[in-house]
Motif scaffolding. Structure first.
Motif, PDB file in Angstrom:
ATOM      1  N   GLN A 191      80.385 -98.433 -97.033  1.00 19.94           N
ATOM      2  CA  GLN A 191      81.149 -99.611 -97.443  1.00 19.94           C
ATOM      3  C   GLN A 191      82.341 -99.257 -98.346  1.00 19.94           C
ATOM      4  OE1 GLN A 191      80.656-102.611 -96.159  1.00 19.94           O
ATOM      5  NE2 GLN A 191      78.923-101.841 -94.977  1.00 19.94           N
ATOM      6  N   THR A 192      82.800 -98.016 -98.266  1.00 21.05           N
ATOM      7  CA  THR A 192      84.004 -97.636 -99.003  1.00 21.05           C
ATOM      8  C   THR A 192      85.241 -98.189 -98.288  1.00 21.05           C
ATOM      9  OG1 THR A 192      82.986 -95.622 -99.861  1.00 21.05           O
ATOM     10  CG2 THR A 192      85.388 -95.684 -99.795  1.00 21.05           C
ATOM     11  N   VAL A 193      86.179 -98.724 -99.045  1.00 18.14           N
ATOM     12  CA  VAL A 193      87.431 -99.235 -98.484  1.00 18.14           C
ATOM     13  C   VAL A 193      88.428 -98.076 -98.432  1.00 18.14           C
ATOM     14  CG1 VAL A 193      89.305-100.879 -98.756  1.00 18.14           C
ATOM     15  CG2 VAL A 193      86.976-101.539 -99.362  1.00 18.14           C
ATOM     16  N   VAL A 194      88.864 -97.736 -97.232  1.00 16.76           N
ATOM     17  CA  VAL A 194      89.798 -96.625 -97.012  1.00 16.76           C
ATOM     18  C   VAL A 194      91.169 -97.210 -96.698  1.00 16.76           C
ATOM     19  CG1 VAL A 194      90.216 -94.497 -95.726  1.00 16.76           C
ATOM     20  CG2 VAL A 194      87.874 -95.291 -96.075  1.00 16.76           C
ATOM     21  N   GLU A 195      92.194 -96.702 -97.387  1.00 19.73           N
ATOM     22  CA  GLU A 195      93.557 -97.157 -97.178  1.00 19.73           C
ATOM     23  C   GLU A 195      94.455 -95.964 -96.886  1.00 19.73           C
ATOM     24  OE1 GLU A 195      94.729 -99.332-100.600  1.00 19.73           O
ATOM     25  OE2 GLU A 195      93.748-101.195 -99.959  1.00 19.73           O
ATOM     26  N   TRP A 196      95.312 -96.127 -95.878  1.00 24.60           N
ATOM     27  CA  TRP A 196      96.325 -95.126 -95.545  1.00 24.60           C
ATOM     28  C   TRP A 196      97.682 -95.727 -95.922  1.00 24.60           C
ATOM     29  CZ3 TRP A 196      92.083 -96.110 -92.526  1.00 24.60           C
ATOM     30  CH2 TRP A 196      91.250 -95.029 -92.234  1.00 24.60           C
ATOM     31  N   CYS A 197      98.349 -95.119 -96.898  1.00 25.04           N
ATOM     32  CA  CYS A 197      99.602 -95.659 -97.424  1.00 25.04           C
ATOM     33  C   CYS A 197     100.714 -94.618 -97.265  1.00 25.04           C
ATOM     34  CB  CYS A 197      99.468 -96.044 -98.906  1.00 25.04           C
ATOM     35  SG  CYS A 197      98.151 -97.252 -99.228  1.00 25.04           S
ATOM     36  N   LEU A 198     101.926 -95.100 -97.074  1.00 25.67           N
ATOM     37  CA  LEU A 198     103.112 -94.250 -96.969  1.00 25.67           C
ATOM     38  C   LEU A 198     103.833 -94.233 -98.313  1.00 25.67           C
ATOM     39  CD1 LEU A 198     104.528 -95.291 -93.479  1.00 25.67           C
ATOM     40  CD2 LEU A 198     103.164 -93.270 -94.037  1.00 25.67           C
ATOM     41  N   LYS A 199     104.219 -93.035 -98.759  1.00 26.93           N
ATOM     42  CA  LYS A 199     104.982 -92.938 -99.999  1.00 26.93           C
ATOM     43  C   LYS A 199     106.395 -93.486 -99.838  1.00 26.93           C
ATOM     44  CE  LYS A 199     102.501 -88.993-101.988  1.00 26.93           C
ATOM     45  NZ  LYS A 199     102.631 -87.610-102.506  1.00 26.93           N
ATOM     46  N   ASN A 200     106.973 -93.318 -98.646  1.00 31.52           N
ATOM     47  CA  ASN A 200     108.317 -93.842 -98.382  1.00 31.52           C
ATOM     48  C   ASN A 200     108.257 -94.740 -97.149  1.00 31.52           C
ATOM     49  OD1 ASN A 200     107.554 -91.643 -96.932  1.00 31.52           O
ATOM     50  ND2 ASN A 200     109.581 -90.718 -96.830  1.00 31.52           N
ATOM     51  N   PRO A 201     107.864 -95.991 -97.319  1.00 28.21           N
ATOM     52  CA  PRO A 201     107.729 -96.892 -96.154  1.00 28.21           C
ATOM     53  C   PRO A 201     109.030 -97.113 -95.402  1.00 28.21           C
ATOM     54  CG  PRO A 201     106.681 -97.820 -98.118  1.00 28.21           C
ATOM     55  CD  PRO A 201     107.516 -96.670 -98.577  1.00 28.21           C
ATOM     56  N   ALA A 202     110.167 -96.865 -96.051  1.00 32.61           N
ATOM     57  CA  ALA A 202     111.428 -97.102 -95.361  1.00 32.61           C
ATOM     58  C   ALA A 202     111.651 -96.141 -94.208  1.00 32.61           C
ATOM     59  CB  ALA A 202     112.588 -96.992 -96.362  1.00 32.61           C
ATOM     60  N   ALA A 203     110.912 -95.034 -94.177  1.00 29.92           N
ATOM     61  CA  ALA A 203     111.094 -94.058 -93.095  1.00 29.92           C
ATOM     62  C   ALA A 203     110.558 -94.565 -91.768  1.00 29.92           C
ATOM     63  CB  ALA A 203     110.408 -92.743 -93.473  1.00 29.92           C
ATOM     64  N   GLY A 204     109.765 -95.612 -91.755  1.00 31.20           N
ATOM     65  CA  GLY A 204     109.211 -96.135 -90.517  1.00 31.20           C
ATOM     66  C   GLY A 204     107.700 -96.187 -90.555  1.00 31.20           C
ATOM     67  N   ALA A 205     107.116 -97.020 -89.689  1.00 33.00           N
ATOM     68  CA  ALA A 205     105.664 -97.185 -89.638  1.00 33.00           C
ATOM     69  C   ALA A 205     105.015 -95.991 -88.946  1.00 33.00           C
ATOM     70  CB  ALA A 205     105.293 -98.478 -88.924  1.00 33.00           C
ATOM     71  N   GLU A 206     103.792 -95.690 -89.362  1.00 35.07           N
ATOM     72  CA  GLU A 206     103.004 -94.608 -88.785  1.00 35.07           C
ATOM     73  C   GLU A 206     101.723 -95.197 -88.199  1.00 35.07           C
ATOM     74  OE1 GLU A 206     103.545 -91.283 -88.509  1.00 35.07           O
ATOM     75  OE2 GLU A 206     105.600 -91.546 -89.270  1.00 35.07           O
TER      76      GLU A 206
END
Length: 670
Positions: A191-206
Motif C-alpha cells: 500500500q505504498t504510494v509510488v510517484e514518478w515526477c519530472l524535475k523539468n516538466p517543460a521538457a515534455g511528458a514521459e
C-alpha cells in the motif's frame, strides 16, 4: 548435415547480394560529403543489418524451402536433424530432389520473395545526408547567423533531457519514512504510494510502462500508483523492479509449557508460562485468555479471565514470561487450566491471530481418586462389542485351524479340531456378529433380532401367562422405523448394505460354514469404513413450501420463463479461454498476433501465476513480444502453457456426417 549447411550458405549468399546494393548506395552520399561520422554511422548500421539478416535466414530457411519447393513435402527440417534410420533415408531422398530442383534462379527467387530491399533505410540515409549538406553551406550574411546564435543557446536548455524522480510514501502505520531517488530497484511496504515526477516538466511528458500493462504519464503532474503487488516498470527502455513487501500477520510462539497438554506433578506449586509475540511493524494488542475447569461429570464449572501482555521497548515484539503460583491461578487438585494468546497488529486492516489452546492439568490425589471410585457402585456391566475387523480375524483363524490335520510340531503333536469345537467357535463368532448387527440396527430403528435374547416369540407370549401385545399384532402403523431416524437416504443405504452383509455372515456362521461367511464380513467392514469416513450432514427437517401461483398467468399458456424438463448432454468443460488458445497458436509462428492479445496474456498471467518471480518473468516476456522480439515468442508461449494447471482431456467423438455419395466415392477409390 553438410548438405543442409550448403543450402543455407547458398541462401545466405543470395541474401547478401540482394542487400549489398542497399549498403553501397547508402555509403555514396557520405563519401561525397567526406563525412567521417556519417560514414562510421552507416557502417555500424550495415553491420547490424547484416547480423539481423543472418539471423533471419538461419531461423527461417527451412520454412522458406517448404513454401517454395513442393518437392520437399514440408520436410526440409530433416536436412538439419535426421536421427533415426527412417529419417536418414528420407533425408537422402530429399537431397536427391533438392539437387535436381533447387537451381540458382530458384534460390534467387526464394530470397527475392523473403528478403526486402530496405529502401526506407536508404531514403533515411539520403535525408540525413541532405541535412548534413545543408548544415555545412555558408550563410548569406554574418549578422543573421550571429543573431541566431543567442536564440539557439536559449533553446538548448529547453531541449535538455528530462530527469525522472521516484518518490515512495509508505503507509503511516509502518513507521517507514518517505524517500525519493533516481530510477533504481527498490523495495517498499504494501500500500505504498509510488510517484514518478519530472524535475523539468517543460521538457515534455514521459511514459511509464508497468509490467501489468498499465501506462502512466508523468508530465506537469506526477504519475501515481499504489503498490499492491510486486512489479517492474520501464522507462526509456530500462527496466526497474519494485518489490512489494506484504504486511504479515503477528506470529505467536509459546515456549512454556512445551507441550499442548502439560500434566503437572501432584505436589506442584508453580506453573511456568513463556510467550513471545512478533510482528513486522508493531504489535498493537496481545492478550492472554485463561479458562479454569473444575469438577467432574456433569458438575463442571468454568471461570474465564483475560489479561493483557505488557509491551516492551521494541514495539515489534512482546516477550513475557512468568512462574505462576498454583494458588494464584486458582487451581486445585483435579482442575484443568486452558489458555491461549490472541494478538493484533496495527495495519489498516488489522490482522488478528490466535495461538493453539494449551492445557495445564493438576492431577487429583490418589486417595481422593480411590474414594471417588469406591463410592460409585457398578450398577450395569459395561457393554463390550467386538469390532468387525476382530470378527474377520477370528473367522480367518477358525478357517486356518480347520485346515490343520494331525501334524507334529517339534515334540508336540497337534490334533485336528473335532466337530464340537468347530461348532462352538463358529457359534461364538456368530454371537459376536449378531451383537454388532443389533448395535448398527438401532440406527435404522430395528428392535427385533434373530437368535438374540431380545427376540419376541411368534405367539407373543400367548399360552404361557404373559400379556399379549395386541397393538403390534393387530394395529396399523402409519410410519416406518427407518424414517424415524435423522439420517439421510445415502447413509441409510450404506447402513442397510452393512446389515445385510452381517445377516449373511451370521447365517453362514450359524450353519458352521466360516469360509462362506468371510466374504460378507469383508463387505460389512467396507460399508462400516464408508460410514466412518463420510462427512457429517446437517438435515433441516421442514415441510416443502412451494412458491405461490400467479393467478393472472395461470391457464394462459404463457411459457415465458419456464424451464425445460429435457436434459441436454453437456459439452466438455473448457478450462482454457478461446482467446488464449488463439494466442498460443499464433505465438508458435511469426505471423500477426490476435487483437488485444496483451490484455489476454496479462489477465491469464495475473490469474494463474502466484509467485512474484515467475509472474514478473512472464510479464517481461509479454513486453518483449510486444516490442517485436520474435525469439521471445516461444518463451511467452511456454509461460502461458505452463499456467494451465489442469488441462482438459477431451474424449468425445467428433460428429461427422457422411452422405451416400461420399461413401460410394470412397469405395470406388479403394
Amino acid at each position: 548435415m553438410s548438405a543442409g549447411v550448403d543450402i543455407f550458405a547458398r541462401l545466405w549468399r543470395a541474401a547478401l547480394l540482394r542487400r549489398g546494393g542497399l549498403w553501397l548506395a547508402g555509403a555514396v552520399p557520405w563519401l561525397l560529403l567526406r563525412s567521417g561520422p556519417g560514414l562510421l554511422a552507416w557502417s555500424a548500421f550495415c553491420a547490424w543489418d547484416g547480423l539481423r539478416l543472418q539471423r533471419q535466414v538461419a531461423h527461417g530457411w527451412t520454412a522458406w524451402l517448404d513454401g517454395a519447393v513442393p518437392e520437399l513435402e514440408d520436410s526440409a527440417v530433416l536436412l538439419l536433424h535426421a536421427e533415426s534410420p527412417l529419417a536418414q533415408l528420407q533425408r537422402q531422398r530429399l537431397l536427391s530432389r533438392v539437387k535436381a530442383s533447387l537451381t540458382g534462379a530458384r534460390v534467387r527467387a526464394i530470397v527475392r520473395e523473403r528478403v526486402r530491399l530496405g529502401l526506407p533505410w536508404l531514403a533515411g540515409s539520403l535525408a540525413l545526408a541532405a541535412l548534413a549538406w545543408g548544415a555545412v553551406l555558408p550563410p548569406h550574411g554574418g549578422q543573421p547567423a550571429a543573431a541566431a546564435l543567442p536564440a539557439l543557446q536559449k533553446a538548448r536548455p529547453a531541449a535538455a533531457a528530462p530527469e525522472l524522480l521516484v518518490k515512495l510514501a509508505p503507509p503511516r502505520y509502518t513507521g517507514v519514512e518517505a524517500s525519493s531517488s533516481a530510477p533504481r530497484d527498490v523495495q517498499a511496504p504494501e500500500q505504498t504510494v509510488v510517484e514518478w515526477c519530472l524535475k523539468n516538466p517543460a521538457a515534455g511528458a514521459e511514459t511509464i510502462e508497468l509490467s501489468d500493462g498499465q501506462l502512466l504519464h508523468a508530465g506537469a503532474q506526477c504519475a501515481r500508483w499504489t503498490a499492491t503487488e510486486s512489479i517492474f516498470w520501464r522507462w526509456r527502455g530500462a527496466r526497474y523492479t519494485l518489490k512489494v513487501l506484504p504486511d504479515a500477520a503477528p506470529e505467536i510462539v509459546v515456549t512454556q509449557p512445551n507441550e499442548i497438554i502439560k500434566e503437572l506433578a501432584r505436589d506442584a506449586t508453580q506453573a511456568a508460562m513463556a510467550i513471545s509475540v512478533r510482528d513486522d511493524y508493531q504489535v498493537k494488542q496481545a492478550t492472554l485468555h485463561l479458562t479454569l475447569a473444575r469438577g467432574s461429570g456433569e458438575n463442571i464449572r468454568f471461570s474465564d479471565r483475560e489479561m493483557p501482555i505488557p509491551a516492551g521497548h521494541d514495539p515489534r515484539r512482546r516477550d513475557w514470561s512468568k512462574n505462576w503460583a498454583v494458588s494464584e491461578l486458582g487451581m486445585e487438585p483435579g482442575d484443568e487450566l486452558y489458555f491461549f494468546v490472541r494478538a493484533t497488529d496495527n495495519a489498516a486492516k488489522a490482522h488478528t491471530v490466535q495461538s493453539p489452546t494449551y492445557t495445564l492439568r493438576l492431577p487429583a490425589p490418589p486417595a481422593a481418586e480411590d474414594e471417588q471410585v469406591s463410592a460409585l457402585p457398578v450398577m450395569v456391566k459395561p457393554e463390550s462389542l467386538r469390532s468387525q475387523r476382530q470378527i474377520i480375524i477370528d473367522t480367518e483363524q477358525l478357517i486356518a485351524d480347520m485346515r490343520v490335520g494331525d501334524v507334529r510340531v517339534g515334540d508336540m503333536r497337534v490334533k485336528k479340531m473335532d466337530a464340537a469345537t468347530v461348532r462352538e467357535r463358529s457359534e461364538s463368532i456368530a454371537t459376536d456378529q449378531a451383537a454388532l448387527r443389533r448395535r448398527y440396527g438401532q440406527f435404522l430403528g430395528e428392535e427385533s433380532t434373530l437368535f438374540g435374547k431380545d427376540d419376541h416369540d411368534d405367539d407373543h407370549g400367548a399360552g404361557n401367562g404373559k400379556p399379549q401385545d395386541v397393538l403390534h399384532e393387530f394395529g396399523h402403523a402409519h410410519d416406518q422405523a427407518e424414517n424415524a431416524t435423522l439420517f439421510d437416504d445415502a447413509t441409510k443405504k450404506v447402513l442397510r448394505r452393512a446389515l445385510s452383509a452381517m445377516w449373511d455372515a451370521e447365517k453362514a456362521l450359524r450353519a458352521i460354514s466360516p469360509k462362506t461367511a468371510l466374504p460378507p464380513e469383508h463387505k460389512a467392514l467396507e460399508a462400516i469404513k464408508e460410514l466412518q469416513q463420510s462427512e457429517r450432514i446437517y438435515l433441516h427437517k421442514t415441510a416443502f413450501a412451494p412458491p405461490p401461483i400467479k393467478e393472472d398467468k395461470r391457464m394462459t399458456g404463457d411459457m415465458a420463463g419456464a424451464a425445460s424438463n429435457r436434459r441436454e448432454q453437456s459439452a466438455a468443460p473448457d478450462g482454457i479461454p478461446a482467446e488464449l488458445r488463439a494466442l498460443v497458436q499464433a505465438l508458435a509462428g511469426d505471423g500477426p498476433l490476435p487483437a488485444l492479445w496483451t490484455r489476454t496474456a496479462h489477465d491469464w498471467v495475473r490469474e494463474r501465476i502466484a509467485a512474484d518471480e515467475q509472474r514478473l518473468a512472464a510479464q517481461r516476456a509479454i513486453q518483449d513480444v510486444a516490442d517485436g522480439c520474435l525469439p521471445c515468442r516461444p518463451v511467452l508461449r511456454a509461460w502461458l502453457r505452463g499456467a494451465v494447471h489442469e488441462a482438459p482431456v477431451l474424449l468425445q467423438a467428433t460428429p461427422k456426417v457422411e452422405t451416400p455419395f461420399e461413401r460410394a466415392a470412397r469405395g470406388g477409390l479403394q
